[in-house]
Design a protein around this motif. Structure first.
Motif, mmCIF file in Angstrom:
data_model
loop_
_atom_site.group_PDB
_atom_site.id
_atom_site.type_symbol
_atom_site.label_atom_id
_atom_site.label_comp_id
_atom_site.label_asym_id
_atom_site.label_seq_id
_atom_site.Cartn_x
_atom_site.Cartn_y
_atom_site.Cartn_z
ATOM 1 N N THR A 217 6.117 -5.271 5.779
ATOM 2 C CA THR A 217 6.136 -3.605 5.998
ATOM 3 C C THR A 217 5.569 -3.703 7.226
ATOM 4 O O THR A 217 5.434 -2.483 7.991
ATOM 5 C CB THR A 217 5.377 -3.291 5.047
ATOM 6 O OG1 THR A 217 3.999 -3.624 4.781
ATOM 7 C CG2 THR A 217 5.731 -2.867 3.523
ATOM 8 N N SER A 218 4.889 -4.746 8.063
ATOM 9 C CA SER A 218 4.319 -4.609 9.138
ATOM 10 C C SER A 218 5.240 -4.800 10.359
ATOM 11 O O SER A 218 6.317 -5.394 10.283
ATOM 12 C CB SER A 218 3.203 -5.767 9.354
ATOM 13 O OG SER A 218 3.454 -6.929 8.944
ATOM 14 N N ASN A 219 5.026 -4.284 11.722
ATOM 15 C CA ASN A 219 5.621 -4.774 12.908
ATOM 16 C C ASN A 219 7.277 -4.591 12.729
ATOM 17 O O ASN A 219 7.962 -5.434 13.099
ATOM 18 C CB ASN A 219 5.222 -5.919 13.451
ATOM 19 C CG ASN A 219 3.608 -6.137 13.438
ATOM 20 O OD1 ASN A 219 3.005 -7.130 12.928
ATOM 21 N ND2 ASN A 219 3.064 -5.114 14.174
ATOM 22 N N SER B 96 14.405 1.556 6.453
ATOM 23 C CA SER B 96 13.343 2.131 6.992
ATOM 24 C C SER B 96 11.921 2.193 6.376
ATOM 25 O O SER B 96 11.042 2.331 7.084
ATOM 26 C CB SER B 96 13.597 3.654 6.825
ATOM 27 O OG SER B 96 13.956 4.301 5.835
ATOM 28 N N ALA B 97 12.084 1.330 5.118
ATOM 29 C CA ALA B 97 10.757 1.173 4.474
ATOM 30 C C ALA B 97 10.093 -0.076 4.680
ATOM 31 O O ALA B 97 8.783 -0.350 4.599
ATOM 32 C CB ALA B 97 10.690 1.573 3.192
ATOM 33 N N ASN B 98 11.064 -1.054 4.629
ATOM 34 C CA ASN B 98 10.603 -2.603 4.814
ATOM 35 C C ASN B 98 11.763 -3.318 4.934
ATOM 36 O O ASN B 98 12.734 -3.376 5.214
ATOM 37 C CB ASN B 98 9.871 -3.026 3.278
ATOM 38 C CG ASN B 98 10.833 -2.538 2.118
ATOM 39 O OD1 ASN B 98 12.260 -2.930 2.087
ATOM 40 N ND2 ASN B 98 10.384 -1.724 1.256
ATOM 41 N N LEU B 99 11.291 -4.747 5.140
ATOM 42 C CA LEU B 99 12.218 -5.911 5.557
ATOM 43 C C LEU B 99 12.122 -6.714 4.170
ATOM 44 O O LEU B 99 10.817 -7.403 3.925
ATOM 45 C CB LEU B 99 11.776 -6.574 6.618
ATOM 46 C CG LEU B 99 11.674 -5.700 8.130
ATOM 47 C CD1 LEU B 99 11.054 -6.408 9.082
ATOM 48 C CD2 LEU B 99 13.135 -5.055 8.288
ATOM 49 N N LYS B 100 13.254 -7.221 3.546
ATOM 50 C CA LYS B 100 13.120 -8.220 2.329
ATOM 51 C C LYS B 100 14.063 -9.407 2.775
ATOM 52 O O LYS B 100 15.039 -9.164 3.164
ATOM 53 C CB LYS B 100 13.663 -7.435 1.190
ATOM 54 C CG LYS B 100 12.690 -6.430 0.677
ATOM 55 C CD LYS B 100 13.368 -5.777 -0.514
ATOM 56 C CE LYS B 100 12.106 -4.578 -1.205
ATOM 57 N NZ LYS B 100 12.948 -4.030 -2.259
ATOM 58 N N ILE B 101 13.543 -10.617 2.572
ATOM 59 C CA ILE B 101 14.222 -11.711 2.888
ATOM 60 C C ILE B 101 14.509 -12.396 1.539
ATOM 61 O O ILE B 101 13.462 -12.495 0.449
ATOM 62 C CB ILE B 101 13.478 -12.756 3.755
ATOM 63 C CG1 ILE B 101 14.350 -13.986 4.178
ATOM 64 C CG2 ILE B 101 12.037 -13.362 3.303
ATOM 65 C CD1 ILE B 101 13.897 -14.942 5.335
#
Length: 232
Positions: free
Chosen positions: A197-199, A177-182
């Protein structure tokens, strides 16, 4: 429900299981939902993988898909002619992955056409190249990117990892819910490349593998492994 010897599907809908917690008390536990596919050729000639959950769709143009008759060949889509877009997806039948609490794994390859874009991940509509909610790995300009969209705006961030023609790109994306990490593999270890963290998407989504020959010339992309699991 086992869809084939090589593909597994755990649950049709998120559901609760009553579990014993001690003293005769039972509580409901939310079960994890996982989809995993090795895209293994079973010898059946088809424009979709062996797993019957998939639907092939030409978003634009007349691309073709097929299982590869070779070791670790996976499933590939070829688009030829002006800016075609094709994909396999669940045809809106199973839009139940939570993009704010899941992990996406994949091995994807750009086989030909240096302007070809390849995407593996989640989307809530038919086309991940729009602003529809989505998250996944996407190659562009020779680099592996993380892409996401929030229902209105789509954006990408580069991992800095080269996406060479013919090379398999292995990655995982951890969505919270805070970010996306690849992450990508380096020396047999998962290495964090980008935190986005955007879109970020919020709608429930479904898996898709998508190819676009963005340069208007013939291009082919393939997927040899994909896994998506809710992390609840």
């Amino acid at each position: 429900i086992a869809l084939s010897d090589d593909n597994t599907w755990t649950g049709d809908n998120i559901f609760n299981e009553s579990v014993e917690t001690g003293g005769g008390k039972k509580v409901n536990k939310l079960l994890t939902k996982t989809y995993e596919d090795y895209f293994v050729n079973s010898g059946v000639t088809s424009n979709i993988p062996t797993n019957s959950a998939w639907t092939f769709s030409n978003i634009s143009g007349s691309g073709v898909g097929a299982m590869v008759d070779g070791i670790d060949g996976g499933y590939q889509i070829t688009c030829s002619g002006g800016a075609e877009k094709s994909q396999i997806w669940f045809n809106d039948a199973s839009r139940h992955f939570n993009p704010a609490n899941c992990t996406i794994y994949g091995i994807i390859t750009e086989l030909s056409g240096n302007a070809t874009n390849v995407f593996w991940g989640l989307v809530d509509a038919i086309d991940p190249s729009t602003g529809a909610d989505s998250v996944g790995a996407y190659n562009a300009n020779g680099l592996l990117n993380i892409q996401s969209a929030d229902g209105t705006t789509r954006s990408q961030q580069s991992t800095g990892i080269s996406y060479s023609e013919g090379a398999k790109n292995q990655f995982k994306i951890v969505c919270t819910s805070a970010n996306l990490k690849i992450y990508t593999i380096a020396s047999d270890v998962w290495v964090l490349r980008v935190t986005k963290t955007s879109n970020r998407p919020s709608d429930a989504c479904q898996p898709t593998f998508w190819v676009n020959n963005g340069g208007g010339t013939s291009g082919t992309g393939s997927i040899s492994y994909g896994k998506i699991e809710n992390d609840t």
